[in-house]
Design a protein around this motif. Structure first.
Motif, PDB file in Angstrom:
ATOM      1  N   ALA A  91     -25.066  46.176  58.816  1.00  0.00           N
ATOM      2  CA  ALA A  91     -24.450  45.174  59.486  1.00  0.00           C
ATOM      3  C   ALA A  91     -23.332  45.633  60.429  1.00  0.00           C
ATOM      4  N   GLU A  92     -22.573  46.438  60.273  1.00  0.00           N
ATOM      5  CA  GLU A  92     -21.573  47.022  61.070  1.00  0.00           C
ATOM      6  C   GLU A  92     -22.068  47.690  62.132  1.00  0.00           C
ATOM      7  N   THR A  93     -23.064  48.627  61.616  1.00  0.00           N
ATOM      8  CA  THR A  93     -23.599  49.371  62.709  1.00  0.00           C
ATOM      9  C   THR A  93     -24.392  48.505  63.844  1.00  0.00           C
ATOM     10  N   LEU A  94     -25.212  47.416  63.326  1.00  0.00           N
ATOM     11  CA  LEU A  94     -26.008  46.940  64.322  1.00  0.00           C
ATOM     12  C   LEU A  94     -24.876  45.989  65.306  1.00  0.00           C
ATOM     13  N   ALA A  95     -24.013  45.567  64.595  1.00  0.00           N
ATOM     14  CA  ALA A  95     -22.861  44.637  65.316  1.00  0.00           C
ATOM     15  C   ALA A  95     -22.140  45.602  66.239  1.00  0.00           C
ATOM     16  N   THR A  96     -22.169  46.826  66.068  1.00  0.00           N
ATOM     17  CA  THR A  96     -21.262  47.696  67.178  1.00  0.00           C
ATOM     18  C   THR A  96     -22.006  48.026  68.601  1.00  0.00           C
ATOM     19  N   CYS A  97     -23.318  47.642  68.663  1.00  0.00           N
ATOM     20  CA  CYS A  97     -24.281  47.761  69.678  1.00  0.00           C
ATOM     21  C   CYS A  97     -24.452  46.494  70.394  1.00  0.00           C
ATOM     22  N   PRO A  98     -23.816  46.426  71.769  1.00  0.00           N
ATOM     23  CA  PRO A  98     -24.002  45.360  72.423  1.00  0.00           C
ATOM     24  C   PRO A  98     -25.512  45.079  72.931  1.00  0.00           C
ATOM     25  N   ILE A  99     -25.969  43.757  73.057  1.00  0.00           N
ATOM     26  CA  ILE A  99     -27.201  43.425  73.620  1.00  0.00           C
ATOM     27  C   ILE A  99     -27.137  43.260  75.049  1.00  0.00           C
ATOM     28  N   HIS A 100     -27.946  43.644  75.920  1.00  0.00           N
ATOM     29  CA  HIS A 100     -27.916  43.483  77.365  1.00  0.00           C
ATOM     30  C   HIS A 100     -29.534  42.931  77.689  1.00  0.00           C
ATOM     31  N   GLU A 101     -29.247  42.301  78.606  1.00  0.00           N
ATOM     32  CA  GLU A 101     -30.860  41.651  79.307  1.00  0.00           C
ATOM     33  C   GLU A 101     -31.080  42.476  80.427  1.00  0.00           C
ATOM     34  N   TYR A 102     -32.352  42.763  80.938  1.00  0.00           N
ATOM     35  CA  TYR A 102     -32.715  43.352  81.880  1.00  0.00           C
ATOM     36  C   TYR A 102     -34.206  42.586  82.404  1.00  0.00           C
ATOM     37  N   GLU A 103     -34.333  43.092  83.540  1.00  0.00           N
ATOM     38  CA  GLU A 103     -35.617  42.698  84.380  1.00  0.00           C
ATOM     39  C   GLU A 103     -36.053  43.964  85.027  1.00  0.00           C
ATOM     40  N   LYS A 104     -37.353  44.136  84.923  1.00  0.00           N
ATOM     41  CA  LYS A 104     -38.025  45.188  85.453  1.00  0.00           C
ATOM     42  C   LYS A 104     -38.934  44.716  86.491  1.00  0.00           C
ATOM     43  N   ASP A 105     -39.109  45.609  87.537  1.00  0.00           N
ATOM     44  CA  ASP A 105     -39.808  45.391  88.743  1.00  0.00           C
ATOM     45  C   ASP A 105     -41.102  46.003  88.602  1.00  0.00           C
ATOM     46  N   ASP A 106     -42.147  45.992  89.623  1.00  0.00           N
ATOM     47  CA  ASP A 106     -43.629  46.468  89.480  1.00  0.00           C
ATOM     48  C   ASP A 106     -43.464  47.828  89.293  1.00  0.00           C
ATOM     49  N   LYS A 107     -42.435  48.493  89.921  1.00  0.00           N
ATOM     50  CA  LYS A 107     -42.403  50.084  89.939  1.00  0.00           C
ATOM     51  C   LYS A 107     -41.710  50.679  88.802  1.00  0.00           C
ATOM     52  N   GLY A 108     -41.191  49.833  87.613  1.00  0.00           N
ATOM     53  CA  GLY A 108     -40.614  50.235  86.556  1.00  0.00           C
ATOM     54  C   GLY A 108     -39.169  50.372  86.498  1.00  0.00           C
ATOM     55  N   ASN A 109     -38.786  50.061  87.646  1.00  0.00           N
ATOM     56  CA  ASN A 109     -37.220  50.073  88.020  1.00  0.00           C
ATOM     57  C   ASN A 109     -36.732  48.677  87.206  1.00  0.00           C
ATOM     58  N   ARG A 110     -35.665  49.007  86.729  1.00  0.00           N
ATOM     59  CA  ARG A 110     -34.971  47.704  85.780  1.00  0.00           C
ATOM     60  C   ARG A 110     -33.384  47.585  86.310  1.00  0.00           C
ATOM     61  N   ARG A 111     -33.054  46.312  86.425  1.00  0.00           N
ATOM     62  CA  ARG A 111     -31.728  45.907  86.908  1.00  0.00           C
ATOM     63  C   ARG A 111     -31.141  45.098  85.883  1.00  0.00           C
ATOM     64  N   PRO A 112     -29.964  45.141  85.449  1.00  0.00           N
ATOM     65  CA  PRO A 112     -29.332  44.442  84.536  1.00  0.00           C
ATOM     66  C   PRO A 112     -29.192  42.798  84.891  1.00  0.00           C
ATOM     67  N   VAL A 113     -29.451  41.920  83.952  1.00  0.00           N
ATOM     68  CA  VAL A 113     -29.312  40.409  84.084  1.00  0.00           C
ATOM     69  C   VAL A 113     -28.099  39.892  83.569  1.00  0.00           C
ATOM     70  N   THR A 114     -27.105  39.468  84.083  1.00  0.00           N
ATOM     71  CA  THR A 114     -25.910  38.817  83.367  1.00  0.00           C
ATOM     72  C   THR A 114     -25.738  37.411  83.812  1.00  0.00           C
ATOM     73  N   ASP A 115     -26.509  36.784  84.483  1.00  0.00           N
ATOM     74  CA  ASP A 115     -26.288  35.258  84.871  1.00  0.00           C
ATOM     75  C   ASP A 115     -27.032  34.205  84.146  1.00  0.00           C
ATOM     76  N   THR A 116     -27.767  34.732  83.070  1.00  0.00           N
ATOM     77  CA  THR A 116     -28.332  33.730  82.313  1.00  0.00           C
ATOM     78  C   THR A 116     -27.868  33.246  81.289  1.00  0.00           C
ATOM     79  N   PRO A 117     -27.834  31.841  80.650  1.00  0.00           N
ATOM     80  CA  PRO A 117     -27.375  31.402  79.372  1.00  0.00           C
ATOM     81  C   PRO A 117     -27.571  32.194  78.274  1.00  0.00           C
ATOM     82  N   GLU A 118     -28.670  32.900  77.809  1.00  0.00           N
ATOM     83  CA  GLU A 118     -28.862  33.719  76.670  1.00  0.00           C
ATOM     84  C   GLU A 118     -28.266  34.759  76.979  1.00  0.00           C
TER      85      GLU A 118
END
Length: 399
Positions: free
Chosen positions: A29-56
């Motif tokens: 429980a503590e190991t999983l809790a120490t790792c933050p969850i991030h949201e990403y969006e990937k484009d057609d070329k496989g490049n990704r950017r972080p998404v930080t403006d969503t409710p989830e």
């Protein structure tokens, strides 16, 4: 407590009172809790950017609800899966249907049923006859047999947990009844009822319990005392307790050194065991959470945009400073890390545009093209240095 055959069945509460179960659950429980969850969006070329403006993202990264941190939310989720096989959280929505809170619900409060016609899951909270669906409930199952409902390890490990429970009970009774003064009283004649009751009362008052350990006995009328106490080392009691601990650790796939059993660990193998813990124990946990969060919190529109959740595991895979420095040096020299990349991995600020420059080794060139004179020179210099190093070590070089 429900029974299983002629013995009591170990439930979640009893299991958590076993130190090995508590320790294993805490590690996961503590190991999983120490790792933050991030949201990403990937484009057609496989490049990704972080998404930080969503409710989830706000819910999973900052606060799932006003009364709980993300770490507490994840800890409760892992604990519920370990003890009950499933984690549930109620989706609290606003007037526009957006999820604005996630409220955990303990696994024993929800009954799950499968609507066989459409093949959807129904959730009944606290015995209610009103069914909820995945639109109302976030559901992360553990190991599952039918693909829908998780099973609890406690249900399928009754033997090991029962033995562990009996061992703890025996140890407790052993110390409660006294460590030193346990044995047989021998008297040449039969005692009358008054003498027997007086002796029994005197023994219980003066020579049992930890506070009376080691107190000498006063015996009358030719009575003798013969000690028959079984020490805890007899019958390999300690070894059997350790075996039970190993069984419980293997049940949760937790290395023994993480639950304070270092009897078989060395400084050389603990680092590899820790890496194996991340690879073979925690990665399935991260994958289970990521896939369920993608399925249940992201809309179809989000998935069309190639959005997804991912745990950031850098802290678990960092290793020691020397190993990280060597890895960074290789990445920098071979051109897949810049100075700013390295500084960001070490939680330091960049040094500006100059830090975004990537290097290319001078002795490398594109396949199928003639190398330049500078590339040839760099190649032969590197080859000469390698040959010299091998000669000084007494080795032969094929060149």
């Amino acid at each position: 407590v429900p029974t299983q055959g002629n013995r009591a069945k170990v439930d979640a509460g009893t299991a958590m009172r076993l130190s090995a179960v508590f320790a294993c659950n805490r590690v996961l429980a503590e190991t999983l809790a120490t790792c933050p969850i991030h949201e990403y969006e990937k484009d057609d070329k496989g490049n990704r950017r972080p998404v930080t403006d969503t409710p989830e993202f706000e819910l999973l990264h900052y606060a799932p609800n006003p009364d709980m941190t993300p770490g507490q939310f994840k800890e409760s989720g892992v604990s519920n899966i370990n003890l009950g096989g499933n984690f549930f959280a109620q989706k609290v929505k606003n007037a526009y249907g957006k999820v604005i809170q996630l409220r955990p619900i303990t696994w024993d409060r929800i009954k799950i049923d499968i609507d066989k016609s459409p093949g959807t899951l129904k959730y009944f909270l606290d015995g209610s006859t009103e069914a909820m669906t995945r639109d109302d409930i976030l559901h992360i199952p553990g190991i599952t047999l039918d693909g829908y409902i998780g099973i609890t390890p406690i249900e399928f490990a009754q033997n090991a947990l029962t033995v562990g429970s009996y061992q703890d009970r025996f140890t407790r009774n052993f110390y409660e009844n006294g460590v030193q003064s346990s044995g047989v009283f021998e008297h040449p004649n039969a005692l009358n009822d008054d003498a027997y009751q007086r002796l029994k009362k005197d023994i219980k008052k003066n020579w049992t319990g930890l506070k009376n350990a080691g107190v000498p006995m006063i015996l009358e009328d030719g009575m003798k005392y013969r000690e028959v106490t079984m020490k805890l080392t007899d019958a390999q009691f300690i070894e059997s307790k350790r075996f039970t601990k190993e069984e419980i650790a293997s049940l949760y796939r937790v290395p023994l050194h993480l639950i304070q059993d270092l009897s078989r660990s060395t400084n050389n193998n603990i680092e590899h065991q820790s890496l194996e813990f991340v690879m073979y124990t925690m990665l399935p946990w991260f994958k289970r959470w990521e896939e369920n969060l993608n399925l249940q919190l992201l809309s179809k529109e989000d998935r069309r945009k190639n959005r997804y959740f991912e745990f950031k595991l850098d802290a678990l895979l960092r290793g020691d400073a020397k190993t990280r420095a060597e890895a960074y040096a290789q990445g920098r020299q071979w051109g897949w890390l810049s100075v700013n990349d390295i500084r960001r991995l070490e939680n330091m600020n960049g040094i500006g545009p100059a830090g975004d420059i990537y290097l290319t080794p001078a002795n490398m060139y594109e396949a199928g093209k003639e190398p330049t004179e500078q590339q040839k020179k760099a190649h032969y210099e590197a080859l000469a240095e390698e040959t010299y190093n091998m000669i000084t070590r007494g080795e032969k070089h094929e060149s």
